[in-house]
Design an enzyme around this catalytic site. Structure first.
Site, PDB file in Angstrom:
ATOM      1  N   MET A  73      64.848  35.997  65.072  1.00  0.00           N
ATOM      2  CA  MET A  73      65.923  37.051  64.578  1.00  0.00           C
ATOM      3  C   MET A  73      66.378  36.277  63.519  1.00  0.00           C
ATOM      4  SD  MET A  73      68.138  38.385  68.247  1.00  0.00           S
ATOM      5  CE  MET A  73      68.512  39.902  67.688  1.00  0.00           C
ATOM      6  N   HIS A  74      67.551  37.290  63.106  1.00  0.00           N
ATOM      7  CA  HIS A  74      68.047  37.249  61.223  1.00  0.00           C
ATOM      8  C   HIS A  74      67.652  36.893  60.278  1.00  0.00           C
ATOM      9  CE1 HIS A  74      70.836  36.452  65.136  1.00  0.00           C
ATOM     10  NE2 HIS A  74      70.622  35.395  65.515  1.00  0.00           N
ATOM     11  N   ASP A 127      64.343  38.511  69.751  1.00  0.00           N
ATOM     12  CA  ASP A 127      63.362  37.757  71.286  1.00  0.00           C
ATOM     13  C   ASP A 127      64.929  36.857  71.885  1.00  0.00           C
ATOM     14  OD1 ASP A 127      64.410  35.659  69.220  1.00  0.00           O
ATOM     15  OD2 ASP A 127      63.111  34.030  68.491  1.00  0.00           O
TER      16      ASP A 127
END
Length: 491
Positions: free
Chosen positions: A81-82, A241
């Site tokens: 992520m991110h 995730d």
């Protein structure tokens, strides 16, 4: 006729894992392909999205080669992520992706919070604190520090969304990954364009957003040749995730808490509806099922604390360390450990927090310190769980599903059961991480299961550890001491 199967693809930080799962939940193939990480400066972490695509092709092709005549009913994704993937108007990569664990955006996070009207103002927009790992700070950093790259950027995607674009030609994100940008209205499951405009970003660079189980397009002819997945195979949006891994543990709806004992530790609970996030202490994201949300929090040094102790003791085997810890009674004769070896995120947000032992006396042996580390991590995770319960009054959790490397330890599982006061279970598929959750999403979308709720049946228990009533009083007393020592006492 071989039963249909689905493909789950996890675009992780160290590599891509691809699994094939049939309707019974059996894992037909599990393949991994690694790729490099770049660290141009201390605290900076980047990857080349082209490396991800090479890894995806390798792991998917290998998995497809192992499933024989099974028909692939659908594909979906998990992903780190991110991460910031910036594309220009011709869909070319503008710069290497800035990852979730990159720490360059402290100033930008403060600037975003101030522009939103302080923490409470920010929570009114997104229901989440702006953490340095989140995508929002990275985009603002690029605008301030690489204006030429920002000017070229026509669209920003998260890592798995970029790979899905290469597989389908369709460009969008979905609600769980969008939640982790820090610029998403989690309550209404839509971009917070008011916040985006307040911090001076161009709202046109944000992709459309769909639900995790939505179909986003078929596999293209080009991608089929590169991966072996037949052209036209339905592809579903998937999830970030940290969220979709809990879906793989069966946390689609309330009733089960999930604990991941990896290097860091995560406690997560599926919520029946939206809930506020007091003080922004938790991460409260959209779930992978429509109309569902997920609350979770992270303690940064879980199994990492145990590995640190093992290394300090000269690399002793983990099983031997467990045996030493098992010789010490529950409560560890009063020895307590704070697992803040790399700062802490939850229940305190302090990058400078440090770990400590307290209650040491001259009779203590290696086993005391081993048990204190295991118990200390459990207490920290219990604090996270207590915050989740506070944020969602009336939540009813009657068991914990556990994953990660620490889940291999029967001793640690028993401690968790005793300290949480509920049975602790390992479940089928948990070792496959986000890829298993992605397969569940693909199966729900493709009709192997009617919904993600129905898919939970394949996350069936493998082991169960019941709490020991005889330890309840000592652990309750130690936990109360631990909470006071941590400096964070709930109202």
């Amino acid at each position: 006729m071989v039963s249909n199967c689905v493909i789950g693809i996890d675009v992780g930080t160290s590599g891509c894992k691809t699994i094939a799962v049939d309707a019974s939940g059996a894992i037909l193939a599990s393949c991994v392909s690694e790729y490099p990480l770049y660290q141009p400066k201390a605290g900076w972490n980047e990857q080349d999205p082209a490396d991800w695509w090479v890894g995806v092709q390798k792991s998917v092709s290998e998995a497809v080669s192992k499933i024989g005549n099974a028909e692939i009913a659908g594909v979906s994704f998990s992903g780190q992520m991110h991460g910031l993937v910036a594309l220009d108007k011709n869909d070319n990569i503008v710069r290497r992706a800035i990852l979730w664990n990159d720490q360059r955006t402290d100033a930008e996070c403060e600037e975003i919070t101030a522009a939103a009207g302080g923490l409470e103002g920010l929570l009114s927009y997104s229901n989440n604190m702006m953490l340095t790992g989140y995508t929002g700070g990275k985009i603002l950093w690029m605008k301030k520090n690489e204006p030429e790259n920002y000017a070229k950027t026509a669209l920003v995607l998260n890592p798995k969304d970029y790979i899905r674009f290469l597989m389908t030609g369709s460009k969008e994100t979905e609600v769980s990954d969008a939640s982790g940008t820090g610029l998403f209205d989690v309550k209404n499951r839509a971009w917070s364009f008011e916040l985006i405009e307040k911090i001076g970003l161009d709202k046109s660079i944000f992709p459309s957003c769909v639900q995790s189980t939505d179909q986003t397009g078929p596999v293209t002819e080009k991608a089929a040749k590169l991966t072996g997945i037949p052209a036209g195979t339905p592809v579903f949006a998937g999830g970030g995730d940290a969220v979709i891994s809990t879906t793989g543990l069966g946390l689609v709806k309330p009733g089960r808490a999930g604990v991941t004992l990896g290097t860091s530790g995560v406690v997560a609970v599926g919520l029946p509806g939206y809930a506020d996030n007091p003080g922004g202490m938790l991460q409260l994201f959209c779930g992978n099922a429509p109309g569902r949300w997920m609350a979770f929090g992270c303690t940064l040094s879980a199994a990492g604390s145990y590995q640190w102790l093992r290394d300090m003791l000269g690399g002793i085997d983990f099983r031997e360390l467990d045996d030493l810890a098992a010789e010490v009674p529950p409560g560890c004769d009063g020895l307590l450990f704070l697992p803040y070896l790399t700062g802490e995120r939850c229940p305190i947000f302090d990058a400078n927090a440090t770990g400590s032992f307290t209650g040491i006396n001259s009779t203590m042996r290696k086993g005391h310190f081993a048990r204190a580390v295991l118990e200390g991590v459990c207490y920290s995770l219990k604090q996270v769980y207590d915050l989740i319960v506070k944020a969602s009054p009336g939540i009813d959790t009657n068991e914990v599903a556990i994953a990660g490397g620490g889940a291999k330890s029967p001793l640690w599982r028993q401690m968790l059961a005793d300290i949480f006061g509920v049975p602790v279970k390992t479940v089928h598929g948990s070792a496959e991480g986000g890829a298993f959750g992605a397969a569940m999403v693909a199966g729900a979308g493709a009709g192997l299961w009617q919904s993600l709720d129905d898919a939970m049946a394949i996350a069936r228990p493998q082991t169960e550890t019941a709490p020991n009533p005889a330890t309840a009083a000592v652990y309750k007393a130690q936990y109360e001491k631990y909470v006071k020592m941590s400096g964070y006492v709930q109202d």
